[in-house]
Design a protein around this motif. Structure first.
Motif, PDB file in Angstrom:
ATOM      1  N   TYR A 106      44.129  34.215  42.433  1.00  0.00           N
ATOM      2  CA  TYR A 106      43.497  35.517  42.625  1.00  0.00           C
ATOM      3  C   TYR A 106      43.655  35.975  44.076  1.00  0.00           C
ATOM      4  N   ILE A 107      43.728  37.290  44.260  1.00  0.00           N
ATOM      5  CA  ILE A 107      43.875  37.871  45.582  1.00  0.00           C
ATOM      6  C   ILE A 107      42.955  39.086  45.690  1.00  0.00           C
ATOM      7  N   GLY A 108      42.991  39.768  46.844  1.00  0.00           N
ATOM      8  CA  GLY A 108      42.136  40.926  47.103  1.00  0.00           C
ATOM      9  C   GLY A 108      41.012  40.557  48.051  1.00  0.00           C
ATOM     10  N   ASP A 109      40.362  41.570  48.630  1.00  0.00           N
ATOM     11  CA  ASP A 109      39.265  41.327  49.560  1.00  0.00           C
ATOM     12  C   ASP A 109      38.111  40.574  48.916  1.00  0.00           C
ATOM     13  N   ARG A 110      37.955  40.701  47.607  1.00  0.00           N
ATOM     14  CA  ARG A 110      36.879  40.018  46.884  1.00  0.00           C
ATOM     15  C   ARG A 110      37.432  39.016  45.861  1.00  0.00           C
ATOM     16  N   CYS A 111      38.739  38.725  45.949  1.00  0.00           N
ATOM     17  CA  CYS A 111      39.400  37.865  44.945  1.00  0.00           C
ATOM     18  C   CYS A 111      39.204  38.461  43.558  1.00  0.00           C
ATOM     19  N   GLU A 112      39.323  39.785  43.488  1.00  0.00           N
ATOM     20  CA  GLU A 112      38.978  40.491  42.264  1.00  0.00           C
ATOM     21  C   GLU A 112      40.147  40.651  41.293  1.00  0.00           C
ATOM     22  N   ARG A 113      41.361  40.354  41.724  1.00  0.00           N
ATOM     23  CA  ARG A 113      42.494  40.562  40.817  1.00  0.00           C
ATOM     24  C   ARG A 113      43.483  39.403  40.911  1.00  0.00           C
ATOM     25  N   ALA A 114      44.182  39.184  39.821  1.00  0.00           N
ATOM     26  CA  ALA A 114      45.171  38.100  39.761  1.00  0.00           C
ATOM     27  C   ALA A 114      46.463  38.552  40.427  1.00  0.00           C
ATOM     28  N   ALA A 115      47.040  37.666  41.230  1.00  0.00           N
ATOM     29  CA  ALA A 115      48.336  37.960  41.840  1.00  0.00           C
ATOM     30  C   ALA A 115      49.391  38.033  40.749  1.00  0.00           C
ATOM     31  N   LYS A 116      50.372  38.898  40.939  1.00  0.00           N
ATOM     32  CA  LYS A 116      51.435  39.062  39.951  1.00  0.00           C
ATOM     33  C   LYS A 116      52.777  38.548  40.451  1.00  0.00           C
ATOM     34  N   SER A 117      52.804  38.056  41.685  1.00  0.00           N
ATOM     35  CA  SER A 117      54.046  37.523  42.229  1.00  0.00           C
ATOM     36  C   SER A 117      53.722  36.460  43.266  1.00  0.00           C
TER      37      SER A 117
END
Length: 358
Positions: A106-117
């Motif tokens: 997971y990534i984002g400032d809040r780990c809110e979304r799954a990385a796609k690459s």
């Protein structure tokens, strides 16, 4: 008594509106006042005195020396706000964001979304090493491929991902169409598919391809790898053959106790270039008398099987104990007849370096 007293002369300033005759001159002596009503007519008793001059003074306020206080520095109070992290992210109060490097992709400032690459993991400072990830292969949501990302790895430029991985624990005698489409048999056994590989490497970018063998036993630990630049897989009309630059890259972290004899890795990538892909049910190899994929019970780019140059999808000796056969895992340079080498090989994987603008 009166004679002994010193008279006090009262000095009067005469008004311009009275005469000397009208003036009374009074003598004060211990409260006793005697007056005379007349003064000699010919003599005006008048003693002019100069009144004391009035001295005008300007009172000056005392000078008070003051010390100017230094200016009060303006301060900005920093209020630390603990971010609300998702997917088991760890709050970072300094940046006000979340550390996502232990969330499993997971990534984002809040780990809110799954990385796609794999590039997404790299940009969010995931640690060096390997990270499993469900990659959006073409960035449009059409194909997701569960693979392993390598970040800042010992033989990686910066970012790479596996297009195949095999532990030799599954039966790879699959159909040609299954090798075209791709498959998965667990976390360490998968294949991206020939059609996906063709589309991915034909987009005008340069990819380095690398074949790596992993060892882990009481006798040998580490990896051996070979690599080439500009790897491109052709279309189905050309049998999904591949081309690459001839320049060879080698790498090794292998540590062997005792003699390293039997541990080697020939250039099994260049030797199979421009050869169509074969599977047990479709023979496209360069041997006139043998069906290499059928003998290997696996698919690969088999140029010739006299002898076998490589069978990366072959069975491990843990899965199928016994003497070496064509169905066992094999890459030229490794002496798979030695029990210590058989025991040490854990898995093989082929990976592609990923440009950072992906």
């Amino acid at each position: 008594m009166l004679a002994g007293l010193r008279p006090i002369l009262l000095r009067l300033s005469l008004s311009p509106f009275c005469t000397p005759k009208d003036a009374d001159f009074r003598y004060y002596e211990k409260g006793l006042v005697e007056t005379t009503s007349e003064a000699p007519a010919t003599t005006q008793i008048y003693e002019q005195t100069t009144a004391p001059q009035m001295v005008q003074t300007t009172q000056t306020s005392p000078i008070v020396q003051t010390t100017e206080a230094p200016p009060v520095a303006q301060t900005t109070e920093t209020i630390l706000v603990t971010p609300e992290c998702q997917n088991n992210g760890v709050p970072d109060n300094v940046s006000g964001t979340c550390d996502c490097t232990m969330t499993g992709g997971y990534i984002g400032d809040r780990c809110e979304r799954a990385a796609k690459s794999c590039v997404g993991l790299y940009n969010y400072n995931y640690a060096s090493g390997t990270h499993p990830l469900n990659v959006d292969l073409f960035g449009d949501g059409s194909v997701f491929f569960r693979t392993t990302c390598h970040l800042r790895n010992w033989f990686s430029t910066q970012i790479s991902f596996d297009i195949m991985r095999s532990s030799g624990s599954f039966d790879a005698s699959l159909s040609y169409q299954e090798y075209v489409s791709g498959f998965r048999f667990g976390p360490d056994d998968y294949w991206i598919g020939l059609e996906n590989l063709h589309k991915y490497t034909s987009r005008g970018k340069s990819y380095k391809v690398r074949l790596t063998v992993n060892f882990n036993s009481s006798n040998a630990v580490g990896e051996l790898a070979i690599g080439h630049n500009n790897f491109i897989v052709a279309s189905s009309s050309e049998g999904y053959s591949y081309t690459l630059d001839s320049g060879l890259y080698r790498g090794s972290t292998l540590s062997v106790k005792g003699s390293p004899q039997g541990y080697g890795l020939d250039d099994v990538l260049l030797s199979q270039a421009n050869v169509p892909f074969s599977a047990p049910d479709e023979d496209h190899d360069q041997s006139d008398s043998r069906h290499c994929a059928q003998e290997a019970q696996a698919g690969w780019w088999f140029g010739n099987c006299s002898p076998f140059v490589a069978n990366p999808f072959g069975l491990s000796y843990r899965t199928m104990p016994g003497s070496a056969t064509d169905q066992h895992f094999h890459v030229s340079g490794l002496d798979m007849s030695q029990p210590n080498v058989q025991e040490a090989v854990q898995f093989v994987y082929v990976s592609l370096d990923v440009p950072k603008d992906h």
